[in-house]
Motif scaffolding. Sequence first.
Motif, short mmCIF file in Angstrom:
data_model
loop_
_atom_site.label_atom_id
_atom_site.label_comp_id
_atom_site.label_asym_id
_atom_site.label_seq_id
_atom_site.Cartn_x
_atom_site.Cartn_y
_atom_site.Cartn_z
N GLY A 281 -22.10 -6.63 -31.95
CA GLY A 281 -21.99 -5.17 -31.95
C GLY A 281 -20.60 -4.64 -31.63
N ARG A 282 -19.76 -5.46 -31.04
CA ARG A 282 -18.41 -5.01 -30.67
C ARG A 282 -17.57 -4.65 -31.89
N ARG A 283 -17.53 -5.55 -32.86
CA ARG A 283 -16.75 -5.27 -34.07
C ARG A 283 -17.39 -4.17 -34.91
N ALA A 284 -18.71 -4.06 -34.82
CA ALA A 284 -19.39 -2.99 -35.56
C ALA A 284 -18.90 -1.62 -35.09
N ARG A 285 -18.66 -1.49 -33.80
CA ARG A 285 -18.16 -0.21 -33.26
C ARG A 285 -16.75 0.08 -33.78
N VAL A 286 -15.91 -0.95 -33.83
CA VAL A 286 -14.54 -0.77 -34.33
C VAL A 286 -14.57 -0.33 -35.80
N ILE A 287 -15.37 -1.01 -36.61
CA ILE A 287 -15.45 -0.69 -38.04
C ILE A 287 -16.12 0.66 -38.26
N THR A 288 -17.12 0.98 -37.45
CA THR A 288 -17.76 2.29 -37.58
C THR A 288 -16.75 3.40 -37.34
N GLU A 289 -15.95 3.26 -36.31
CA GLU A 289 -14.91 4.26 -36.02
C GLU A 289 -13.92 4.35 -37.19
N PHE A 290 -13.50 3.20 -37.71
CA PHE A 290 -12.58 3.17 -38.85
C PHE A 290 -13.18 3.86 -40.07
N LEU A 291 -14.43 3.54 -40.38
CA LEU A 291 -15.08 4.15 -41.55
C LEU A 291 -15.28 5.65 -41.36
N ASN A 292 -15.70 6.06 -40.17
CA ASN A 292 -15.87 7.49 -39.90
C ASN A 292 -14.56 8.24 -40.08
N LYS A 293 -13.46 7.67 -39.60
CA LYS A 293 -12.14 8.32 -39.74
C LYS A 293 -11.70 8.41 -41.20
N ASN A 294 -12.27 7.54 -42.05
CA ASN A 294 -11.93 7.54 -43.47
C ASN A 294 -12.97 8.27 -44.31
N GLY A 295 -13.82 9.07 -43.67
CA GLY A 295 -14.74 9.93 -44.39
C GLY A 295 -16.09 9.33 -44.75
N PHE A 296 -16.41 8.16 -44.19
CA PHE A 296 -17.69 7.52 -44.48
C PHE A 296 -18.67 7.80 -43.34
N ASP A 297 -19.95 7.83 -43.68
CA ASP A 297 -21.01 7.97 -42.69
C ASP A 297 -21.43 6.57 -42.29
N ALA A 298 -21.04 6.14 -41.09
CA ALA A 298 -21.33 4.79 -40.62
C ALA A 298 -21.91 4.85 -39.21
N ILE A 299 -22.84 3.93 -38.94
CA ILE A 299 -23.51 3.86 -37.66
C ILE A 299 -23.49 2.40 -37.19
N ALA A 300 -22.97 2.17 -35.99
CA ALA A 300 -22.89 0.82 -35.43
C ALA A 300 -24.23 0.41 -34.83
N ILE A 301 -24.65 -0.81 -35.11
CA ILE A 301 -25.87 -1.36 -34.54
C ILE A 301 -25.48 -2.05 -33.22
N ILE A 302 -25.89 -1.45 -32.10
CA ILE A 302 -25.54 -1.97 -30.78
C ILE A 302 -26.21 -3.34 -30.58
#
Length: 98
Positions: free
Chosen positions: A65-86
């Motif tokens: 889940g750690r990398r999922a949070r990093v990628i979710t933040e990256f995708l959100n900043k680039n206009g994508f709707d992303a949700i990290a699975i904790i």
Amino acid sequence: MNTITTQDFQLLLATQEVTILDIRDKGAFNEGHLANSLSLPITTLPNHLDALSKQNTYYIMSHSGRRARVITEFLNKNGFDAIAIIGGMKAFRQIKVA
């Protein structure tokens, strides 16, 4: 940041179809993944944003889940709707066994 617990994600999977973006490496993905998951390793994802649709919601799966949070933040900043699975796949596997 958008997140969902593994327990809530499991309930979501039981009620609707979702798009899962598995960012683990190919070896980990091949060892086991959730049905209908898209494999896009974290090392290649930034170069393949054009393969994703800004119309979709992506649930991001990593090992813990750690990398999922990093990628979710990256995708959100680039206009994508992303949700990290904790807890990632590690936590999801523990729930499935219980």
